[in-house]
Design an enzyme around this catalytic site. Structure first.
Site, short mmCIF file in Angstrom:
data_model
loop_
_atom_site.label_atom_id
_atom_site.label_comp_id
_atom_site.label_asym_id
_atom_site.label_seq_id
_atom_site.Cartn_x
_atom_site.Cartn_y
_atom_site.Cartn_z
N LYS A 108 0.65 -1.32 0.37
CA LYS A 108 0.32 -0.33 0.13
C LYS A 108 0.95 1.27 0.15
CE LYS A 108 -4.50 0.77 0.10
NZ LYS A 108 -5.33 -0.12 -0.77
P1 NAD Z 1 -12.73 7.68 -3.49
O1 NAD Z 1 -11.77 8.61 -2.93
O2 NAD Z 1 -13.04 7.64 -4.86
O3 NAD Z 1 -13.95 7.56 -2.64
C1 NAD Z 1 -13.69 8.08 -0.94
C2 NAD Z 1 -15.45 8.68 -0.61
O4 NAD Z 1 -15.30 8.52 0.51
C3 NAD Z 1 -15.80 9.96 -1.27
O5 NAD Z 1 -16.33 10.19 -1.54
C4 NAD Z 1 -15.02 11.09 0.41
O6 NAD Z 1 -15.85 12.10 0.40
C5 NAD Z 1 -15.73 9.72 1.59
N1 NAD Z 1 -15.18 10.02 2.51
C6 NAD Z 1 -13.43 10.28 3.28
N2 NAD Z 1 -14.08 10.11 3.99
C7 NAD Z 1 -14.96 10.42 4.85
C8 NAD Z 1 -16.02 10.21 5.87
N3 NAD Z 1 -15.84 10.27 6.83
N4 NAD Z 1 -17.42 10.45 5.35
C9 NAD Z 1 -18.29 9.77 4.94
N5 NAD Z 1 -17.48 9.34 3.34
C10 NAD Z 1 -16.22 9.73 3.50
O7 NAD Z 1 -11.87 5.96 -2.69
P2 NAD Z 1 -12.27 4.62 -2.92
O8 NAD Z 1 -11.51 4.40 -3.77
O9 NAD Z 1 -13.66 4.86 -3.02
O10 NAD Z 1 -12.37 4.24 -1.98
C11 NAD Z 1 -12.93 3.82 -0.61
C12 NAD Z 1 -12.83 2.58 -0.17
O11 NAD Z 1 -12.58 1.32 -0.75
C13 NAD Z 1 -11.35 2.81 1.04
O12 NAD Z 1 -11.54 2.41 2.12
C14 NAD Z 1 -10.62 1.35 -0.18
O13 NAD Z 1 -9.54 1.56 0.47
C15 NAD Z 1 -11.38 0.91 0.07
N6 NAD Z 1 -10.81 -0.15 -1.75
C16 NAD Z 1 -10.67 0.51 -2.99
C17 NAD Z 1 -9.98 0.46 -4.36
C18 NAD Z 1 -10.67 0.68 -5.27
O14 NAD Z 1 -10.48 0.35 -6.22
N7 NAD Z 1 -10.27 1.71 -5.86
C19 NAD Z 1 -10.26 -1.23 -4.54
C20 NAD Z 1 -10.51 -1.89 -3.08
C21 NAD Z 1 -10.94 -0.90 -1.79
#
Ligand code: NAD
Length: 420
Positions: A108
Site C-alpha cells: 500500500k
Molecule cells: P474515493 O476517494 O474515490 O472515494 C472515497 C469516498 O469516501 C469519497 O466520496 C469521500 O468523500 C468519502 N469519504 C471520505 N471520508 C469520509 C467520511 N469520513 N465520511 C463519509 N464519507 C467519506 O475512494 P475509493 O476508491 O472509492 O475507496 C473507498 C474505500 O474502498 C477505501 O476504503 C478504499 O481503500 C477501498 N477500496 C478501494 C478500491 C478501489 O479500487 N478504488 C479497491 C478496494 C478497496
C-alpha cells in the site's frame, strides 16, 4: 517491536492477525515475519504550487511480503495518511490477494495531502514526484500500484508515464487502474463496486432476501460507493441514504441515484445537491436498512455503532471499516451477515490482476465475457470458501477469510525460507 508502525489502524490489523494466528496455531517464533512488512519506504515529495511557493508532502510505500509474487496495492492521497495506516492496509492486501489466490504479496502507499485542495497541475506534479521517488523500489515484477482513496485513472496514467520516461520505453504493466486509452483494462474502474454488488447478491441468496424489495445505505460516494449505489439501484434496491466527506442525504422513499450521479459529474462532491434530504453524517450508519455499505474510510464502525446497527447484510466495501471491538459485538449478532472487507472489495485487485496479465501479454480482453465473468468466478470461489470454512472453524466470516489468506502466505514462506 517495530514501534514505527504504531497507531490505531496497525494495532487493529495486529489484533486481527493474532486472532487468526491462534486459530491456525502458528508458532510464536513464526509470527513476527508474517505480521511485519518486508519493507517500508518513506519519501519527501516537493512540488511548486500554482502561486510559485514550494511545498513538501510526505509519502510512503509499504511492501508487506514478496513470497507469492510482486507486491500489489493502491496508493491513497489523504490528509490522514501515516505509516501505521499504510502498513495495516498492506497487511490486509496480503490476506486479500492470498484469499483470492492471486500471485501477489500485499502493498500500500500513501501521500499525506488533501487532494481536493490541489489544482490539476499540482496534482500532476505530486503524482509524478511520488512515482519518481519510488522508481528504485518498484517494478512490474517487484511492486505494482493501483488507485485508492483520492487517486484515480488519471493519477495512474501519470505514474505509468513517469516510470516509462525513466525506463525509456512504455511500461504499462507498472500500475493498474489506468485509463483504457493507455493500457488499462475494460471494467477496472467499476470492478470494486461491481464485485461488492455481486457478493451482496450472493449474501442475499444465503439469507433469502429479495433484493428488488430491499433497501440500502451507503457511506462514501467515490469510485467504489457510487458504483455500488448505481448497481444496487439498477437491481431495484431502494437507496435510503448516501454520504461523502461533504454531505449526507436520507430519503425514506429512496434517493434518485442517476440524478445524483449527474450532479457529482459536474460538482465533484455531494454538497449542495439537496437541502430537504440533508442529515447529520454521524447518523448514517445506524439508519435501519437491509444492506449497509461502508465505502469510505477505516474504523467507522465502533463498538457503540455496532450495537445500534439495524441491517441484514453488512458489505464492507471500504478497507478496515469495523474495529476489533465492534467485531466482538457482531460475533454475538447472527442477525447480520457480514461480507468482510478482504473478500467484499476484492473485485478491484482481481481485475487489477487481469489488467497486469493483459499488459504483460499485450493481449486485451472483452469486458462482459472475459473481465466481468472471470471476476465473478474468482469472487464466488472466495465467498463459498469463506462461508464454508466459517462454519467448519465455528468462527466469523472475517476470521475465516483472514485465516485462508494468512495460511497461504504462511505455507509459501515455510516452503521458500526466510528471504522473501
Ligand atoms: P474515493 O476517494 O474515490 O472515494 C472515497 C469516498 O469516501 C469519497 O466520496 C469521500 O468523500 C468519502 N469519504 C471520505 N471520508 C469520509 C467520511 N469520513 N465520511 C463519509 N464519507 C467519506 O475512494 P475509493 O476508491 O472509492 O475507496 C473507498 C474505500 O474502498 C477505501 O476504503 C478504499 O481503500 C477501498 N477500496 C478501494 C478500491 C478501489 O479500487 N478504488 C479497491 C478496494 C478497496
Amino acid at each position: 517491536m517495530f514501534d514505527i508502525y504504531g497507531g490505531p489502524v496497525f494495532n487493529m490489523a495486529r489484533q486481527q492477525f493474532l486472532q487468526a494466528a491462534d486459530i491456525l496455531e502458528i508458532p510464536n517464533d513464526q509470527r513476527d515475519r508474517l505480521l511485519y512488512p518486508k519493507r517500508a519506504i518513506a519519501v519527501t515529495c516537493p512540488i511548486h504550487r500554482d502561486d510559485g511557493s514550494t511545498v513538501v508532502y510526505e509519502g510512503y510505500r509499504v511492501q508487506h511480503h514478496l513470497s507469492l509474487g510482486p507486491s500489489k496495492g493502491g496508493v491513497r492521497f489523504s490528509p490522514h495518511v501515516d505509516l501505521g495506516e499504510v502498513a495495516a492496509l498492506s497487511l490486509w492486501m496480503s490476506w486479500k490477494c492470498a484469499l483470492m489466490n492471486l500471485p501477489y504479496g500485499g502493498a500500500k502507499g500513501g501521500v499525506r495531502v488533501d487532494p481536493y485542495s490541489l489544482s490539476h497541475k499540482e496534482l500532476e506534479a505530486l503524482s509524478r514526484r511520488f512515482m519518481q521517488e519510488l522508481i528504485p523500489f518498484v517494478g512490474p515484477h517487484v511492486d505494482v500500484m493501483a488507485p485508492d482513496i483520492g487517486t484515480n485513472e488519471q493519477v495512474m496514467a501519470w505514474f505509468m508515464d513517469t516510470y516509462s520516461n525513466d525506463a525509456g520505453r512504455t511500461v504499462t504493466e507498472i500500475v493498474t487502474g489506468k485509463p483504457v486509452s493507455c493500457g488499462g483494462t475494460a471494467g477496472r474502474r467499476e470492478a470494486t463496486g461491481r464485485g461488492v454488488t455481486h457478493l451482496i447478491f450472493r449474501a442475499s441468496e444465503e439469507i433469502k432476501l429479495n433484493l428488488s424489495q430491499s433497501s440500502a445505505v451507503i457511506q462514501g460516494f467515490g469510485n467504489v460507493g457510487s458504483v455500488v449505489a448505481s448497481e444496487l439501484y439498477d437491481l431495484g434496491v431502494k437507496i435510503l441514504a448516501i454520504s461523502d466527506h461533504t454531505a449526507a442525504y436520507h430519503d425514506p422513499k429512496g434517493l434518485n441515484i442517476p440524478e445524483i450521479l449527474k450532479y457529482i459529474a459536474t460538482h465533484g462532491v455531494l454538497k449542495g445537491y439537496s437541502t430537504e434530504a440533508l442529515i447529520d453524517p454521524a447518523t448514517i450508519l445506524t439508519i435501519k436498512c437491509d444492506i449497509l455499505v461502508p465505502a469510505a474510510v477505516e474504523r467507522v464502525i465502533t463498538e457503540e455503532i455496532a450495537n445500534k446497527i439495524e441491517c441484514k447484510i453488512l458489505a464492507e466495501a471500504a478497507n478496515g471499516p469495523t474495529t476489533v471491538e465492534a467485531d466482538a459485538v457482531f460475533a454475538k449478532r447472527p442477525d447480520i451477515f457480514i461480507i468482510p472487507d478482504i473478500l467484499c472489495n476484492s473485485g478491484g485487485v482481481t481485475v487489477s490482476y487481469f489488467e497486469w496479465v493483459q499488459d504483460l501479454q499485450q493481449f486485451f480482453w472483452e469486458e462482459e465475457e472475459e473481465v466481468i465473468n472471470r471476476m465473478k468466478k474468482i469472487m464466488d470461489k472466495g465467498f463459498y470458501e469463506t462461508i464454508s470454512s466459517a462454519k467448519q472453524l465455528k468462527t466469523t466470516n472475517r476470521m475465516a477469510a483472514t485465516c485462508a489468506g494468512l495460511r497461504r502466505v504462511h505455507l509459501a514462506k515455510q516452503a521458500r525460507g526466510l528471504f522473501p
